[in-house]
Design a protein around this motif. Structure first.
Motif, mmCIF file in Angstrom:
data_model
loop_
_atom_site.group_PDB
_atom_site.id
_atom_site.type_symbol
_atom_site.label_atom_id
_atom_site.label_comp_id
_atom_site.label_asym_id
_atom_site.label_seq_id
_atom_site.Cartn_x
_atom_site.Cartn_y
_atom_site.Cartn_z
ATOM 1 N N THR A 88 46.159 33.771 74.581
ATOM 2 C CA THR A 88 45.253 32.650 74.806
ATOM 3 C C THR A 88 43.927 32.794 74.067
ATOM 4 O OG1 THR A 88 44.427 33.726 76.817
ATOM 5 C CG2 THR A 88 46.235 32.139 77.073
ATOM 6 N N GLY A 94 41.575 33.359 62.465
ATOM 7 C CA GLY A 94 42.968 32.958 62.588
ATOM 8 C C GLY A 94 43.908 33.973 61.968
ATOM 9 N N SER A 112 48.296 21.523 66.911
ATOM 10 C CA SER A 112 46.878 21.349 66.603
ATOM 11 C C SER A 112 46.040 22.259 67.477
ATOM 12 C CB SER A 112 46.467 19.890 66.830
ATOM 13 O OG SER A 112 45.074 19.734 66.703
ATOM 14 N N PHE A 113 45.119 22.969 66.855
ATOM 15 C CA PHE A 113 44.149 23.804 67.559
ATOM 16 C C PHE A 113 42.777 23.151 67.383
ATOM 17 C CE2 PHE A 113 47.709 26.524 66.832
ATOM 18 C CZ PHE A 113 47.695 27.489 67.833
ATOM 19 N N THR A 117 45.457 21.580 62.275
ATOM 20 C CA THR A 117 46.891 21.636 62.509
ATOM 21 C C THR A 117 47.566 22.768 61.741
ATOM 22 O OG1 THR A 117 47.321 20.028 60.738
ATOM 23 C CG2 THR A 117 47.023 19.168 62.959
ATOM 24 N N VAL A 132 48.132 30.880 63.905
ATOM 25 C CA VAL A 132 46.899 30.199 64.313
ATOM 26 C C VAL A 132 46.024 29.938 63.085
ATOM 27 C CG1 VAL A 132 44.836 30.335 65.753
ATOM 28 C CG2 VAL A 132 47.002 31.321 66.565
ATOM 29 N N GLY A 135 39.537 28.926 62.802
ATOM 30 C CA GLY A 135 38.732 28.095 63.683
ATOM 31 C C GLY A 135 37.415 27.715 63.032
ATOM 32 N N VAL A 143 45.105 22.841 72.711
ATOM 33 C CA VAL A 143 46.292 23.043 71.881
ATOM 34 C C VAL A 143 47.228 21.856 72.098
ATOM 35 C CG1 VAL A 143 48.265 24.522 71.382
ATOM 36 C CG2 VAL A 143 46.073 25.536 72.061
ATOM 37 N N ASN A 153 49.491 17.950 75.399
ATOM 38 C CA ASN A 153 48.505 19.035 75.346
ATOM 39 C C ASN A 153 48.410 19.665 76.728
ATOM 40 O OD1 ASN A 153 47.035 17.052 76.699
ATOM 41 N ND2 ASN A 153 45.953 16.426 74.846
ATOM 42 N N THR A 156 44.902 25.698 76.474
ATOM 43 C CA THR A 156 43.655 26.008 75.768
ATOM 44 C C THR A 156 43.765 27.362 75.075
ATOM 45 O OG1 THR A 156 42.339 24.746 77.363
ATOM 46 C CG2 THR A 156 41.166 26.379 76.037
ATOM 47 N N TYR A 157 43.239 27.424 73.856
ATOM 48 C CA TYR A 157 43.173 28.665 73.085
ATOM 49 C C TYR A 157 41.705 28.914 72.759
ATOM 50 C CZ TYR A 157 44.086 32.043 69.334
ATOM 51 O OH TYR A 157 44.114 33.164 68.543
ATOM 52 N N TYR A 159 38.917 30.771 70.466
ATOM 53 C CA TYR A 159 38.557 31.512 69.259
ATOM 54 C C TYR A 159 37.430 32.484 69.590
ATOM 55 C CZ TYR A 159 41.275 28.556 66.071
ATOM 56 O OH TYR A 159 42.292 27.930 65.395
#
Length: 248
Positions: A88, A94, A112-113, A117, A132, A135, A143, A153, A156-157, A159
């Motif tokens: 996560t 990335g 998509s982050f 994408t 990934v 960012g 996400v 969606n 959540t991710y 960075y």
């Protein structure tokens, strides 16, 4: 009479291209018992239309003044569901590969982050992997997965920037360990580990700029202090000195 794509969302809205012969003056395209919308005559061999809502497999037919064509199968696909990410959080740069688990993922075309994408690798209907992307800023992003069935969606991710650290205080303590040490720095709120001379130490995150750690036992001399988070590590060389107890 092929159609492309031959699958789409149960909610409708998929732009489908139908190719064949004698398609001039097409008056209608049917998806099962429902008419398509947005019919466009491209040429005598091609028409486009927008699928209506539906479920399962239906036959697509084209009607012209000359009659109605044979049906060609179109498959309705439900929107994907995402249940978990294998990781996560990760570096702002990335490049790490994560696995996304759920259902309805076999037709995934993009992930998509936070608006950036990436193209996934489909492992099964319940699993895809993706590298990934880079960012824009550190922090959480939504996400989103896009499949033939639609977009979903809900995960959540985060960075993470690599940490930096300053000089621990106090900078020395007994070889028996047990010294409470404050470590200043940046990006410390996602810390995974703290080591003194390579030995893991128990720690607590105070905030993004402060850690509290307790020194493990060590041997007399100066050792490196290393703080690690998902984005990398920061080292304060010879920043803590173990002091041997006196003997008489």
């Amino acid at each position: 009479m092929p159609i492309s794509p031959n699958q789409g969302s149960t909610g409708g809205g998929t732009l489908v291209t139908v190719t064949g012969t004698n398609l001039s003056d097409t008056t209608g395209v049917m998806f099962g018992s429902k008419p398509a919308t947005g019919l466009t005559q491209v040429s005598a061999t091609e028409v486009t239309a927008i699928s209506p809502s539906g479920t399962g497999a239906v036959g697509v037919t084209v009607t012209t003044p000359g009659g109605t064509s044979n049906p060609v199968s179109f498959f309705y696909v439900g929107a994907p569901f995402k249940s978990s990410l294998s990781a996560t959080s990760g570096p702002l740069a990335g490049g790490n590969t994560i696995t996304l688990n759920g259902t309805g993922l076999s037709t995934a075309t993009s992930v998509s982050f936070g608006g950036t994408t990436a193209v996934p690798t489909v492992l099964s209907d319940s699993s895809i992997s993706v590298v990934v992307p880079v960012g824009t800023v550190a922090g959480p992003v939504p996400v989103t997965v896009t499949t033939a069935g639609g977009v979903n969606n809900g995960l959540t991710y985060t960075y993470v920037d690599a940490p930096t650290i300053g000089t621990p205080a106090p900078a020395s303590g007994p070889t028996s360990g047990g010294t409470a040490v404050t470590i200043p720095g940046t990006n410390l709120d996602t810390t995974d580990s703290v080591t003194f001379g390579g030995t893991p130490a128990p720690f607590a995150v105070i905030n993004s700029t402060t850690l509290s750690a307790v020194t493990p036992p060590g041997t007399a001399g100066a050792v490196d202090v290393v703080v690690t988070n998902p984005a990398g590590s920061a080292t304060a060389p010879a920043a803590f000195t173990y002091v041997a107890a006196p003997g008489i």
